[in-house]
Design a protein around this motif. Structure first.
Motif, PDB file in Angstrom:
ATOM      1  N   GLY A 140      -1.161 -16.929  -2.652  1.00  0.00           N
ATOM      2  CA  GLY A 140       0.043 -16.123  -2.634  1.00  0.00           C
ATOM      3  C   GLY A 140       1.219 -16.747  -1.909  1.00  0.00           C
ATOM      4  O   GLY A 140       2.197 -16.061  -1.577  1.00  0.00           O
ATOM      5  N   LYS A 141       1.170 -18.064  -1.715  1.00  0.00           N
ATOM      6  CA  LYS A 141       2.239 -18.733  -0.979  1.00  0.00           C
ATOM      7  C   LYS A 141       3.336 -19.269  -1.888  1.00  0.00           C
ATOM      8  O   LYS A 141       4.320 -19.844  -1.414  1.00  0.00           O
ATOM      9  CB  LYS A 141       1.654 -19.865  -0.134  1.00  0.00           C
ATOM     10  N   CYS A 149       5.570  -4.337  -0.811  1.00  0.00           N
ATOM     11  CA  CYS A 149       4.691  -3.674   0.145  1.00  0.00           C
ATOM     12  C   CYS A 149       3.685  -4.696   0.690  1.00  0.00           C
ATOM     13  O   CYS A 149       3.390  -5.700   0.029  1.00  0.00           O
ATOM     14  CB  CYS A 149       3.973  -2.516  -0.568  1.00  0.00           C
ATOM     15  N   PHE A 150       3.136  -4.421   1.862  1.00  0.00           N
ATOM     16  CA  PHE A 150       2.134  -5.330   2.422  1.00  0.00           C
ATOM     17  C   PHE A 150       0.936  -5.465   1.492  1.00  0.00           C
ATOM     18  O   PHE A 150       0.319  -6.536   1.397  1.00  0.00           O
ATOM     19  CB  PHE A 150       1.679  -4.829   3.794  1.00  0.00           C
ATOM     20  N   THR A 151       0.607  -4.398   0.758  1.00  0.00           N
ATOM     21  CA  THR A 151      -0.504  -4.455  -0.186  1.00  0.00           C
ATOM     22  C   THR A 151      -0.263  -5.522  -1.251  1.00  0.00           C
ATOM     23  O   THR A 151      -1.207  -6.191  -1.706  1.00  0.00           O
ATOM     24  CB  THR A 151      -0.705  -3.083  -0.852  1.00  0.00           C
ATOM     25  N   ASP A 152       0.988  -5.693  -1.671  1.00  0.00           N
ATOM     26  CA  ASP A 152       1.307  -6.729  -2.654  1.00  0.00           C
ATOM     27  C   ASP A 152       0.926  -8.112  -2.133  1.00  0.00           C
ATOM     28  O   ASP A 152       0.385  -8.946  -2.871  1.00  0.00           O
ATOM     29  CB  ASP A 152       2.797  -6.708  -2.990  1.00  0.00           C
ATOM     30  N   THR A 153       1.220  -8.361  -0.878  1.00  0.00           N
ATOM     31  CA  THR A 153       0.921  -9.674  -0.308  1.00  0.00           C
ATOM     32  C   THR A 153      -0.582  -9.920  -0.220  1.00  0.00           C
ATOM     33  O   THR A 153      -1.036 -11.059  -0.364  1.00  0.00           O
ATOM     34  CB  THR A 153       1.549  -9.830   1.088  1.00  0.00           C
ATOM     35  N   MET A 154      -1.345  -8.850  -0.002  1.00  0.00           N
ATOM     36  CA  MET A 154      -2.803  -8.988   0.059  1.00  0.00           C
ATOM     37  C   MET A 154      -3.367  -9.385  -1.300  1.00  0.00           C
ATOM     38  O   MET A 154      -4.195 -10.296  -1.405  1.00  0.00           O
ATOM     39  CB  MET A 154      -3.428  -7.679   0.544  1.00  0.00           C
ATOM     40  N   TYR A 155      -2.934  -8.690  -2.366  1.00  0.00           N
ATOM     41  CA  TYR A 155      -3.419  -9.016  -3.710  1.00  0.00           C
ATOM     42  C   TYR A 155      -2.961 -10.415  -4.126  1.00  0.00           C
ATOM     43  O   TYR A 155      -3.709 -11.167  -4.750  1.00  0.00           O
ATOM     44  CB  TYR A 155      -2.925  -7.983  -4.719  1.00  0.00           C
ATOM     45  N   ALA A 156      -1.720 -10.766  -3.813  1.00  0.00           N
ATOM     46  CA  ALA A 156      -1.208 -12.078  -4.185  1.00  0.00           C
ATOM     47  C   ALA A 156      -2.002 -13.192  -3.512  1.00  0.00           C
ATOM     48  O   ALA A 156      -2.236 -14.253  -4.105  1.00  0.00           O
ATOM     49  CB  ALA A 156       0.268 -12.188  -3.825  1.00  0.00           C
ATOM     50  N   ALA A 157      -2.417 -12.956  -2.265  1.00  0.00           N
ATOM     51  CA  ALA A 157      -3.175 -13.965  -1.532  1.00  0.00           C
ATOM     52  C   ALA A 157      -4.604 -14.100  -2.043  1.00  0.00           C
ATOM     53  O   ALA A 157      -5.206 -15.177  -1.970  1.00  0.00           O
ATOM     54  CB  ALA A 157      -3.188 -13.626  -0.043  1.00  0.00           C
ATOM     55  N   CYS A 183       7.648 -12.028   0.246  1.00  0.00           N
ATOM     56  CA  CYS A 183       6.279 -11.880   0.738  1.00  0.00           C
ATOM     57  C   CYS A 183       6.108 -12.531   2.104  1.00  0.00           C
ATOM     58  O   CYS A 183       5.396 -12.003   2.973  1.00  0.00           O
ATOM     59  CB  CYS A 183       5.296 -12.470  -0.270  1.00  0.00           C
ATOM     60  N   ARG A 184       6.758 -13.657   2.306  1.00  0.00           N
ATOM     61  CA  ARG A 184       6.681 -14.306   3.619  1.00  0.00           C
ATOM     62  C   ARG A 184       7.249 -13.411   4.706  1.00  0.00           C
ATOM     63  O   ARG A 184       6.655 -13.257   5.787  1.00  0.00           O
ATOM     64  CB  ARG A 184       7.441 -15.642   3.597  1.00  0.00           C
TER      65      ARG A 184
END
Length: 424
Positions: free
Chosen positions: A102-103, A130-138, A402-403
């Motif tokens: 997700g980077k 949302c923070f949840t988006d960053t979790m799935y992307a990672a 996301c960062r």
């Protein structure tokens, strides 16, 4: 563009096709058949043509109409697998898929899926992060995240009655439910065991979407799309907690974490009529917290000396916490409501205080449909708007957004706006 899959066998069929096209253009015009039609959008043109081709094919094969609806996949699909059904003219839209961990994000063009009877085709205007988006992307390379989405209805299926072409709508976290189980029939479809969410298909990091109209919400005219986007998840989550646990206007409400959800919780609780205590590990946020409506501020990096006891504490922090500290801040019969996602996965609750003070520790998921509608009306009535930062939706913008969320630099929600080059 792919070649037209329908091959008319005669001039009569060509004439029939033209007549149908003229009829449906008139029928779907928001101005009525006697008004001059406005130029169709790309999505409108695509789905008008798609419906006509589908009807021609159905007449040939004697199949019942609209049996080829593409439902959202329960399992994650590769981007290359998200294609049109056979016989539907091809039209593409742009998405931004997560790269490794997700980077980074990669711009891709996908083919629009088939429009179902209850679906709407939406030109996305913006999507907040949302923070949840960053979790799935990672965790899932190739995932197209984003579930705080606002867009404009460009086309709708035959059975859609709750929105019209041209409406601004919000949608995102819940994609669909069974609409038949006990939870769905009692207004708790967010608890449906068969629910699908944004992660089961293509999310809002895109310039278009096909969504079940039964899970979209008209945005009040007084709320701009960029402010409406964070309300669809962050706003509905905190409002749902206040509404679902029957918080009284005379209650004292604590809010742990002053981020995307937390700052909205302070604003909603203040408008609710409650005394609000903001709890944060960042002392620099005190001024903001009081501007949002907090009556008191507690910095957890300093010894907690407050004598205020709270009836409810909303935990919006995405981390593990010293729960014994917060249990002791609750009034007898108080309630700790958890909304944040902790990476630890377990909670250590002190047993004796919970027992003798009858403390309740509960969770609250994103709100059900009727509560989301109430939230939007409440936000419009009280002029509640999130504090936002705006970036252009693109590979670079998605990465930077996301960062900022992961590194807790966002103040307080990042909104990605679809640029003019991708606008439909």
């Amino acid at each position: 563009m792919l070649s037209d899959p329908v091959n008319p066998r005669s001039l009569k069929m060509t004439s029939f096709f033209s007549s149908l096209k003229s009829y449906f253009c008139l029928r779907t015009s928001p101005l009525g058949p006697t008004s001059p039609p406005s130029p169709p959008s790309p999505l409108h043109t695509h789905f008008t043509s798609a419906r006509l081709h589908s009807r021609l094919e159905i007449s040939r094969s004697s199949r019942p109409p609209f049996t080829r609806r593409l439902r959202p996949p329960k399992k994650q699909q590769a981007l290359s697998d998200m294609t049109l059904g056979t016989g539907v003219p091809s039209s593409t839209y742009t998405v931004f898929a997560a790269g490794p961990q997700g980077k980074s994000f990669i711009e891709k063009n996908l083919e629009l899926p088939t429009l179902g009877r209850n679906d709407v085709a939406v030109a996305i205007v913006c999507c907040s992060v949302c923070f949840t988006d960053t979790m799935y992307a990672a965790q899932i390379e190739g995932q197209v995240v984003g579930h705080e989405i606002v867009g404009r209805v460009e086309f709708k299926g035959e059975d859609v009655t709750n929105v019209d072409i041209g409406d601004n709508i919000g949608f995102g976290y819940i994609r669909s439910t069974c609409l038949q189980c006990h939870y769905c029939l009692s207004g708790q479809e967010n608890m449906c065991p068969k629910r699908t969410t944004f992660s089961d298909g293509i999310g809002g990091f895109a310039n278009a979407a096909i969504w079940d109209s039964r899970f979209v919400y008209k945005i009040p005219e007084s709320i701009e799309p960029r402010h409406a986007a964070p309300l669809t998840c962050a706003g509905s989550s905190v409002f749902g907690a206040l509404y679902g646990y029957n918080v009284s206007p005379t209650s004292t409400v604590g809010v742990i974490g002053l981020g995307g959800l937390g700052h909205m919780a302070v604003k909603f609780a203040k408008a609710w009529g409650c005394k609000v205590v903001a709890i944060s590990s960042t002392p620099e946020k005190e001024q903001d917290a009081r501007a949002f409506g907090a009556h008191e501020f507690i910095c957890t990096k300093e010894p907690i000396t407050t004598k205020t006891k709270m009836d409810y504490i909303l935990n919006t922090a995405a981390c593990d916490l010293p729960y014994d500290t917060y249990i002791n801040l609750l009034e007898t019969n108080g309630t700790l409501i958890n909304l944040g996602v902790s990476p630890k996965g377990t909670m250590e609750i002190p047993y004796i205080p919970a027992l003798f003070q009858q403390i309740k520790v509960v969770g609250s998921l994103v709100a059900s449909r009727h509560v989301v509608k109430k939230m939007l009306d409440f936000a419009a009535l009280h002029n509640i708007k999130p504090e936002i930062e705006e970036l252009e939706m693109g590979a670079k913008g998605c990465r930077e957004a996301c960062r900022r969320v992961v590194e807790q630099q966002a103040r307080y929600r990042v909104v990605l706006n679809v640029p003019e080059r991708l606008a439909l």
